[in-house]
Every structure is written in C-alpha cells, then in structure tokens.
Design an enzyme around this catalytic site. Structure first.
Site, PDB file in Angstrom:
ATOM      1  N   ASP A   1       9.983  31.951  48.954  1.00 32.42           N
ATOM      2  CA  ASP A   1       8.663  31.354  48.997  1.00 32.42           C
ATOM      3  C   ASP A   1       8.269  31.274  50.473  1.00 32.42           C
ATOM      4  O   ASP A   1       9.116  31.366  51.369  1.00 32.42           O
ATOM      5  CB  ASP A   1       8.674  29.969  48.348  1.00 32.42           C
ATOM      6  CG  ASP A   1       7.315  29.571  47.811  1.00 32.42           C
ATOM      7  OD1 ASP A   1       6.311  30.132  48.289  1.00 32.42           O
ATOM      8  OD2 ASP A   1       7.244  28.707  46.928  1.00 32.42           O
ATOM      9  N   CYS A   2       6.979  31.108  50.741  1.00 32.83           N
ATOM     10  CA  CYS A   2       6.505  31.275  52.112  1.00 32.83           C
ATOM     11  C   CYS A   2       7.073  30.217  53.054  1.00 32.83           C
ATOM     12  O   CYS A   2       6.827  29.023  52.878  1.00 32.83           O
ATOM     13  CB  CYS A   2       4.987  31.292  52.147  1.00 32.83           C
ATOM     14  SG  CYS A   2       4.346  32.833  51.500  1.00 32.83           S
TER      15      CYS A   2
END
Length: 803
Positions: free
Chosen positions: A309-310
């Site tokens: 995930d970012c």
C-alpha cells in the site's frame, strides 16, 4: 490501496514523476511501447515463443543495478537504451475507472467513464453474474483508456477485506462482512476484469481462449489486485491509525474470517497481484511478514506481483517502529516477498541497504521477474498494443448505453427495502399530484462513494422522481450531510406541508465515512434525525425514508415510527441511482436486495474498534462481530431485505439425513474416522487435511422450488446456511450459522423456479478450530433457509445431517 498518505511530500514526488513520465512519452514517440521494431525488438525478452519466466529473467539480466532500483516504485523509470518506456503501475477501478492514482487521467479523448454502484451496494444484489459483468465492463473501458494513453494496465482493485466493524470508513468499498460472500465476489471480479468476458461477446474476432484460461501464466487483458493483505479495517480510531495499528488476531479468526477472500482470489480467481496493508499483524507489519506473503506463493500457488500500500514500507520504520532504520525497512519488505513499493521509499533507500549488506541483488531480481512477468502477460512486450487483441477498443467503448444500463440494473438489484408498512410501496403512477424531495443529498449527482471517476451522465434523485411526478419540489433541509444546524428546516417543513407525498433522503456521504476517516457514531449525523421527525410530523401522508451511505445506521426510531411508512437503503448507487430508486418506488422494479452487513444499534460503539476478535466473550462483555458471532440486538440483520412479493419454498431434493465418513469404502478414510480426535468441546472431529482426497465423494445436491406468490415479477435471493452441532454452538467458538450458498433468481407471479446448490460437507459443514485448522465435527448438522415472515426474517430448518 490508498491515496491519502502520511508523507504528503512523497505523494507529490510521485505525481511529479508521473508528469515527467507523461511529458516524456508524449514528446518521444520512440518510447511508446517496448520491443518496438526495428531497433528494439531483437532482445530475447521480445521473443513471444519463449516462456514468460524466461522472457522476464532475460529482461532483468540486461539491467544495471541502478536501472533495477528505479523499477521498484509504482512510477517505474524508462530504460532508454533498451527501448522500454516508463510505466505507472497505480491505476484504480474499484467500481468504475477512478480518479485516484496517477495512472488515470480524464483530460484526453475520454473525459468520463461509467460509474457503477459502490461495491457494498452491488454486493447486496447477491448476483454472481452481475458482479462479473460489471468487472468485465470496467475492463473494456480501462483497456480503451489505455489505448488512448489515459490509463495503465495494472489496477489496484478489488478491496476484499472483511467489513468487520460498522464504523469503518472504507467498509463501503468491500463486499461486506461474510467471508464466503467476499470470496465469491473476489473471484468474480478478478476473472471478469482480467479476462474480460464481455469483450468476448462484443468482439467476435477476439481470441476467447485467453478469456477463460485457468493458467496462471495465461495472457491477461488487464491485471487485478486483491487488497489489502490482511486484517485491514481501521482508519483512525482513538490512538490508533491504519499506519500504527497492530491487529492482534487468533489463529482461528485468521483462517476462518480474514484470509478466505484472499485465498479464493488467488486459487480460484487467479489474481495477478496482491497488496499488503499498512497495519501490523500480531506484531509484524503486513508488508514485512514473510510467512504471510510467502504463503500466498508456496501454499496458494500465487503467480504475480505483491505491491505495498502507498508508503507502507515507510510505515514499517516511521510508524510501526518495527525496523531500526529505513534500510532495515527496505530489507524487511523485500525479504518478506514484497515486489514493488507504491511510493518512493525503495527508490531512496535500496542503494544504501545494498551497500550495508542488508539487501542482496538477488532479492531485487526476484521482485523484478515477478513484475515483468505480469507486464509480459499483459502483452506489453509483444509489440504495438494497438495491433493486438484489444487494440480496437477506444472512446466508442466507454460510457456505452450497454454499460450504463448495466449500472442501472446493478443499482436496482442492490437497493434494499427495509420497511414497507401496509404495502405503502409501490406508489401508484399518475395518482400523485405533488411530491416533495427533502434532504441534503437528494439533489446531488455525486452518489458514487469512494474511488469514483467522472461519471458519464450523472443524475440526481430529484431528476429520477421528476420522470414520474412533474410537480416535484426540492428542499435540502440541512446545509450539508453533517447537518450541524437547523437552518434549512423551515423551508423543508413548508415544502412538505404543501405536497401530497414526501420522500426524505438522509444518511452518509464521504464527509462521514471515507479513507482515513472512521465514524464515531452509528446514528444519523447531526440533526438529520430531527429533520426526519419534523417532516414526518407535518406530512399529509406517512413519509418514505431513503438512506444513503455504505456503513450501517441505527435508525431504530424510524423502524418503529408509523409516520414513516417505508425505508430504503440505496448505499452509493452511482450515476444511475436516482433513476433506479424512482423505478423501485413507482413499481417498475421489484426490490430484491439483501443487506451484506449487520446493522447494529448505537450501543455497539462502546465496543473498542481495535478489538479484532470475531467471537463473543461473555466474561468481558464482548458481544462478538458480524452475523456469525454477534450476540447482541440488531437493527437489521445480515441478509435482510423485503420485496413487493412473497415467496414460498418447497424442498425437492432432500439430502441424505446421514452421511457416513465410511461411505467411500476406503480403508484409509476408515482409519481417519477411527482416530477422530476428541476436541475441547467434547465432540469428535476429523481434520479436513486428512480427508481432502475424499471430499468430492461426500458432496450432495440441495434443490428447492421457489414460488413467487405476489402480483409482481422480480428478483429473489435464496440463502442457504449451515449450523454446527449444538455443543459447538453453545461453546461460542463455532458460528451459530454460516452462509454456505446463495443464488439470485428471476421470478414471475405464481410460477415456481428450481434452485439447485451443491453442498460440500468438507467446506460447508466444517469449522476452523483454535489451532487454525479446518475440521469436520461429527454430530448433527443443520441446513437452513432464510425466509421472510411478515416484515421479519427467520432461518427455517430444512434438514438435519448426521455425520
């Protein structure tokens, strides 16, 4: 996937890179695609006759270390000397092409895309074929946008986390609280999106073999990504955020609740991507858990790439405090099996991690082989994509009438009728002289929820009603959804008094529930409840209450109030929601949606959102979660949903009342049965691992006849549940009931429809024990059908099966 990030400067850097990449591509025609003849098509990785793995390994062997590192970000750099353009991995397609992520832009030939209902509403249809059709339609539009340079080929959807807590801001993005439903949705979405079955019928010259293949190395139309592995369902509650939260999970909950959707996504859906989440799992950040990530490959046979995930790699060090340095965080993530970092953390710290001996080049090579293998399967290294199988797709294939009709059908099938006193609905057409629509969302066209793009032809609820009643008047009542003042009440009351009929639209929007924002209350926001009561007190007739939003609401006051004749939940219905609601209210469509989540009372907010346990614990006053384990009061239960028709069931094919584990005649199975262990619950059981070769022989059909006893045709959802032996249910460790099958059927008045489901005892009658192992308990199991009685639902016992 996340677009809200803890390091905003890092996010800005990503977009700067994306802008530079786009500018470079637009001005350098030589780098439109890899393997472009005549200069760059002679490399072995361009040879389509070679196996995917060999081509990917060949490509990696040509790269320098610096070039390799620059491929570890979602914004992968170009490799000029090999003729490979930059590539942006991050595009979004949750319920239509979304604006989130730098891989998508609507500033070109294609300026909009079909906005389907948010996932939680689509799931309420309980229609497998609809789920796949939507994914396929999104895939067609995505590939069309890629062909005109406005999208990538790798999309980070679906979100198949379990909607565990009703306050979760992103629960709207998920298929709900049931692991079986989430698993089925994951499979249908991935297969539809990666294979594009709609495309097969739309383009006769398409090679249909690629659309149905179960081969993990088969060509892909697009790449889907199941997220977020695992137990991610908290944004911001108390002292916890998704970045620092440690989800403490028992082995039992891990295996029977949190992991099934991801396993199905890989084993049955053949997903080409998984995304690891921000949170830690039992003390170890998800993106650093080697046992978690490697299990997907070793046990599930996953062939694809794993994305973070970012900035989730950064959280390993910055928020979770698990690693001692940025270099350690990089080493932990790459060593665990993550392949690509959404963000810039690996770009900035991998070189120093190599120099410090914490990362080996072979770890980078492994990651790149996984990444390039997916791009090769997507045909990116096969020459000009516009000359390939999907090259004909373009603007004409986006926002088509067919896709908008599909979006309308999805909204109509998903909308749930929660209350209908004295058959107040449907309304009689042409008999209503004036209609008032009241509420802050009634005249809004942005009804898509999170991860929405730019809709094709958005229409409001007011627009939908005006098709049936010309004299339709609107008043907001509240300035906005938070409804912090009563400033608009007087106008709303005036409009209500002057109208023959009133529809009130209240509920939630993205100011109340969204990524990075959980709710604190399950009640209607601000003064919305006061607005509803005030309008109901002056209306000439009982009012119709329409609820928006993805999360459950405590509307007990409206459920019991005779002044409120009908209640409907429309979720986030997308661009066609206004029309869908109007067709239901005026009887052009018979509602058949069912709630995919439990609706809890406000008292549930006393339960800590951080408690990940699914099962109730009376010793500490913990009521459990979801319909499978929750022991408290409900506003509306999982699977609840009324219709304008009544349905009756008749058993046609009775399953055997006794299933012998010796029925196969196998001496080996006989041995398993004789050494069936006695559990802590005082009941014998057999481990499924011991029986896996014999499970098929125990499967049996379950067939019933469903008859529509009303005057209207319409869809109906049949839901089949299993119940464990009573001694297990009393222990609280086994679900009281478990959905094992569902089927949506279309019916006409007074005509029966046969519904057939296969029951697999090894899967459907088994449970997960405290060690995380699936076992089949010996004893009396129940099969039950959820059936409506008046305006309530009960489980009707159909048959007992003795094992």
């Amino acid at each position: 996937m996340s677009h809200c990030k803890p390091w905003k400067w890092s996010l800005s850097f990503i977009f700067i890179l994306s802008f530079l990449f786009t500018s470079t591509i637009s001005t350098n025609q030589e780098l439109q695609f890899p393997c472009k003849p005549p200069q760059h098509n002679s490399y072995p990785f361009c040879d389509t006759s070679l196996p995917i793995q060999a081509r990917a390994e060949s490509l990696v062997s040509f790269l320098t270390l610096e070039e390799k590192i620059k491929q570890l970000s979602d914004n992968a750099s170009s490799i000029l000397r090999l003729g490979i353009p930059a590539y942006e991995w991050w595009s979004e397609s949750l319920h239509g092409i979304a604006k989130n992520g730098p891989g998508i832009n609507f500033n070109g030939t294609i300026s909009s895309a079909t906005s389907f209902p948010q996932v939680i509403l689509t799931t309420a249809s309980f229609n497998r074929s609809l789920w796949r059709s939507i994914a396929s339609a999104i895939a067609v539009e995505a590939r069309a946008m890629y062909n005109v340079g406005q999208a990538g080929l790798t999309f980070w959807a679906p979100n198949v986390n379990i909607f565990r807590d009703p306050r979760w801001g992103r629960g709207q993005e998920t298929p709900g609280e049931d692991p079986m439903v989430a698993s089925v949705y994951a499979v249908e979405y991935v297969r539809g999106f990666q294979g594009g079955s709609v495309l097969a019928s739309a383009h006769a010259d398409t090679d249909k073999s690629i659309l149905t293949s179960d081969d993990d190395d088969a060509e892909l139309m697009l790449s889907a990504c199941c997220k977020h592995v695992t137990a991610y369902d908290l944004e911001d509650w108390g002292s916890f955020t998704r970045y620092n939260f440690n989800a403490v999970i028992t082995n039992q909950d891990f295996e029977d609740t949190y992991q099934p959707p991801f396993r199905s996504c890989v084993e049955q859906g053949k997903a080409s991507c998984l995304m690891c989440s921000y949170n830690a799992v039992n003390g170890i950040p998800a993106c650093a858990r080697e046992d978690l990530l490697q299990r997907t490959r070793v046990e599930w046979g996953f062939k694809g790439y794993i994305a973070s995930d970012c900035d989730a790699v950064a959280t390993i060090y910055e928020y979770q405090k698990y690693s001692r340095s940025p270099e350690d965080a990089v080493a932990d993530a790459l060593g665990a099996g993550m392949d690509i970092n959404c963000g810039t953390y690996l770009l900035r710290h991998t070189q120093s991690a190599l120099e410090q001996g914490k990362v080996q080049e072979k770890d980078i090579d492994r990651a790149l082989v996984n990444l390039f293998s997916v791009l090769i399967r997507l045909g990116l290294f096969d020459g000009d994509p516009k000359k390939g199988k999907f090259g004909k797709l373009g603007p004409k294939d986006v926002c088509t009438l067919k896709h908008r009709e599909l979006a309308l059908e999805a909204a109509k099938e998903g909308i749930v009728l929660l209350k209908n006193n004295d058959k107040f609905l449907p309304l009689a057409k042409r008999s209503i002289s004036s209609l008032a629509i009241i509420g802050p969302l009634a005249n809004q066209t942005e009804l898509g929820g999170g991860y929405t793009g730019i809709p094709c032809e958005p229409r409001s609820i007011v627009d939908g009603m005006q098709r049936y009643v010309k004299k339709t008047t609107y008043a907001s009542g509240c300035v906005d959804v938070s409804c912090a003042t009563k400033a608009g009440f007087s106008e709303a009351l005036s409009v209500a008094k002057e109208s023959e009929l009133v529809v009130i639209v209240v509920g939630l929007d993205l100011s109340q529930e969204t990524e990075d924002h959980d709710r604190r209350s399950l009640l209607l926001p601000g003064y919305q409840t006061d607005l509803v009561n005030s309008i109901a007190s002056v209306s000439k007739k009982p009012v119709i209450l329409v609820l928006t939003g993805g999360g459950p609401l405590d509307v007990s006051f409206a459920k019991e109030d005779p002044r409120i004749a009908s209640i409907l939940w429309i979720g986030y219905p997308g661009e066609t929601g206004g029309k869908a609601l109007a067709e239901i209210l005026f009887g052009d469509h018979n509602p058949g949606g069912r709630l995919p989540v439990t609706w809890y009372p406000e008292s549930f907010t006393k339960v800590p959102m951080s408690d990940m346990n699914m099962r109730a614990d009376t010793s500490r006053g913990y009521p459990g979660r979801t319909y499978r384990f929750y022991t408290g009061e409900r506003v509306y239960g999982f699977g609840y949903g009324l219709s304008y028709s009544k349905f009756s069931y008749k058993l046609l094919s009775a399953p055997p009342t006794t299933l012998s584990l010796l029925s196969t005649g196998s001496t080996e199975l006989d041995s398993f049965s004789k050494r069936a262990r006695r559990s802590a619950y005082g009941i014998n059981h057999v481990q499924i691992d011991d029986m896996k070769h014999y499970c098929d022989s125990l499967r049996f059909p379950f067939e019933i006849l469903v008859t529509n006893n009303g005057e209207m045709e319409g869809g109906h959802v049949v839901m089949l549940f299993s119940g464990s032996p009573k001694v297990l249910e009393r222990s609280g460790r086994s679900p009281e009931k478990q959905l094992i099958g569902f089927e949506r059927i279309e019916t006409v008045p007074y005509v029966g429809v046969k519904v057939r489901m296969m029951v697999d005892p090894c899967e459907d009658l088994s449970i997960v024990n405290e060690d995380g192992k699936r076992v089949l308990a010996l004893g009396n199991h129940s099969l039950m059908i959820m059936q409506q009685y008046g305006e309530d639902f009960e489980l009707r016992h159909i048959v007992s099966i003795i094992l």
